[in-house]
Design a protein around this motif. Sequence first.
Motif, mmCIF file in Angstrom:
data_model
loop_
_atom_site.group_PDB
_atom_site.id
_atom_site.type_symbol
_atom_site.label_atom_id
_atom_site.label_comp_id
_atom_site.label_asym_id
_atom_site.label_seq_id
_atom_site.Cartn_x
_atom_site.Cartn_y
_atom_site.Cartn_z
ATOM 1 N N VAL A 240 0.833 -1.198 0.000
ATOM 2 C CA VAL A 240 0.000 0.000 0.000
ATOM 3 C C VAL A 240 0.874 1.257 0.000
ATOM 4 O O VAL A 240 0.528 2.258 -0.642
ATOM 5 C CB VAL A 240 -0.980 -0.014 1.191
ATOM 6 C CG1 VAL A 240 -1.711 1.313 1.324
ATOM 7 C CG2 VAL A 240 -1.976 -1.146 1.024
ATOM 8 N N ALA A 241 2.007 1.213 0.662
ATOM 9 C CA ALA A 241 2.923 2.361 0.641
ATOM 10 C C ALA A 241 3.408 2.621 -0.779
ATOM 11 O O ALA A 241 3.462 3.774 -1.229
ATOM 12 C CB ALA A 241 4.104 2.111 1.574
ATOM 13 N N ALA A 242 3.746 1.561 -1.500
ATOM 14 C CA ALA A 242 4.179 1.715 -2.893
ATOM 15 C C ALA A 242 3.038 2.276 -3.741
ATOM 16 O O ALA A 242 3.256 3.163 -4.579
ATOM 17 C CB ALA A 242 4.655 0.377 -3.452
ATOM 18 N N TRP A 243 1.830 1.791 -3.503
ATOM 19 C CA TRP A 243 0.659 2.262 -4.237
ATOM 20 C C TRP A 243 0.392 3.741 -3.934
ATOM 21 O O TRP A 243 0.063 4.528 -4.827
ATOM 22 C CB TRP A 243 -0.539 1.399 -3.869
ATOM 23 C CG TRP A 243 -1.847 1.734 -4.519
ATOM 24 C CD1 TRP A 243 -2.047 2.361 -5.725
ATOM 25 C CD2 TRP A 243 -3.146 1.442 -4.003
ATOM 26 N NE1 TRP A 243 -3.393 2.474 -5.981
ATOM 27 C CE2 TRP A 243 -4.093 1.913 -4.940
ATOM 28 C CE3 TRP A 243 -3.595 0.813 -2.845
ATOM 29 C CZ2 TRP A 243 -5.466 1.784 -4.746
ATOM 30 C CZ3 TRP A 243 -4.958 0.676 -2.661
ATOM 31 C CH2 TRP A 243 -5.874 1.155 -3.598
ATOM 32 N N SER A 244 0.568 4.127 -2.668
ATOM 33 C CA SER A 244 0.231 5.493 -2.270
ATOM 34 C C SER A 244 1.202 6.528 -2.812
ATOM 35 O O SER A 244 0.881 7.719 -2.830
ATOM 36 C CB SER A 244 0.129 5.604 -0.751
ATOM 37 O OG SER A 244 1.402 5.522 -0.170
ATOM 38 N N VAL A 245 2.370 6.112 -3.278
ATOM 39 C CA VAL A 245 3.317 7.057 -3.878
ATOM 40 C C VAL A 245 2.663 7.754 -5.065
ATOM 41 O O VAL A 245 2.864 8.941 -5.294
ATOM 42 C CB VAL A 245 4.623 6.348 -4.290
ATOM 43 C CG1 VAL A 245 5.492 7.248 -5.142
ATOM 44 C CG2 VAL A 245 5.378 5.891 -3.053
ATOM 45 N N ARG A 246 1.882 7.014 -5.818
ATOM 46 C CA ARG A 246 1.205 7.577 -6.994
ATOM 47 C C ARG A 246 -0.025 8.391 -6.600
ATOM 48 O O ARG A 246 -0.610 9.053 -7.433
ATOM 49 C CB ARG A 246 0.803 6.463 -7.957
ATOM 50 C CG ARG A 246 1.969 5.634 -8.376
ATOM 51 C CD ARG A 246 2.332 5.564 -9.801
ATOM 52 N NE ARG A 246 1.387 6.016 -10.775
ATOM 53 C CZ ARG A 246 1.724 6.828 -11.763
ATOM 54 N NH1 ARG A 246 2.950 7.274 -11.863
ATOM 55 N NH2 ARG A 246 0.831 7.175 -12.655
ATOM 56 N N GLY A 247 -0.406 8.306 -5.341
ATOM 57 C CA GLY A 247 -1.541 9.091 -4.878
ATOM 58 C C GLY A 247 -2.856 8.421 -5.193
ATOM 59 O O GLY A 247 -2.923 7.248 -5.529
ATOM 60 N N GLY A 248 -3.898 9.164 -5.078
ATOM 61 C CA GLY A 248 -5.230 8.644 -5.334
ATOM 62 C C GLY A 248 -5.968 8.383 -4.040
ATOM 63 O O GLY A 248 -5.389 7.922 -3.061
ATOM 64 N N ALA A 249 -7.251 8.698 -4.058
ATOM 65 C CA ALA A 249 -8.075 8.544 -2.861
ATOM 66 C C ALA A 249 -8.149 7.090 -2.404
ATOM 67 O O ALA A 249 -8.147 6.813 -1.203
ATOM 68 C CB ALA A 249 -9.477 9.092 -3.115
ATOM 69 N N GLY A 250 -8.187 6.159 -3.346
ATOM 70 C CA GLY A 250 -8.265 4.743 -2.982
ATOM 71 C C GLY A 250 -7.041 4.285 -2.211
ATOM 72 O O GLY A 250 -7.159 3.574 -1.208
ATOM 73 N N ALA A 251 -5.873 4.695 -2.661
ATOM 74 C CA ALA A 251 -4.627 4.312 -1.983
ATOM 75 C C ALA A 251 -4.561 4.913 -0.586
ATOM 76 O O ALA A 251 -4.174 4.231 0.382
ATOM 77 C CB ALA A 251 -3.425 4.752 -2.807
#
Length: 153
Positions: free
Chosen positions: A60-71
Amino acid sequence: MFVRGDAATEPATMRTVRRALLALLVVFMLGTGMDLMLLDHHEGAWQVVPLALLGAGLMVAAWSVRGGAGAVTTMRILMVLFVAAGFMGIVLHYLGNREFQLEMDPAAGGWTLFWKVVTAKSPPALAPASMVMMGLLGLIYTYQHPALRRIAD
């Protein structure tokens, strides 16, 4: 309605602080995960919980780098699970230590028993507090995240 936040929607200082928080969280998760693996902290179902959360946290940390409300929302949910798992781990470590201390000295009780339980070296009763700290660090990372900003009506 939510709008995806980007670099332009957040001041540079906050963006830097947010990235630093995420980097600290990732280092903390990697270190804790390696420590648990080296300690063979995967012998029972309850012992796998922190490892599974750490693995999910890294993804999830890797996903959240790209941003987005879902992440960001997923990160928040996962960090609440980190906090809950940390408190549960403290209880489980405490109960395991208490049982062992009572086997060693069935007459132990009160403050003496409590002190022996919390100062036992294996398992360290307060070690799961690191999961609580990681969860709180992750929640701070998501605080007022630009990906969750609402469009003005």
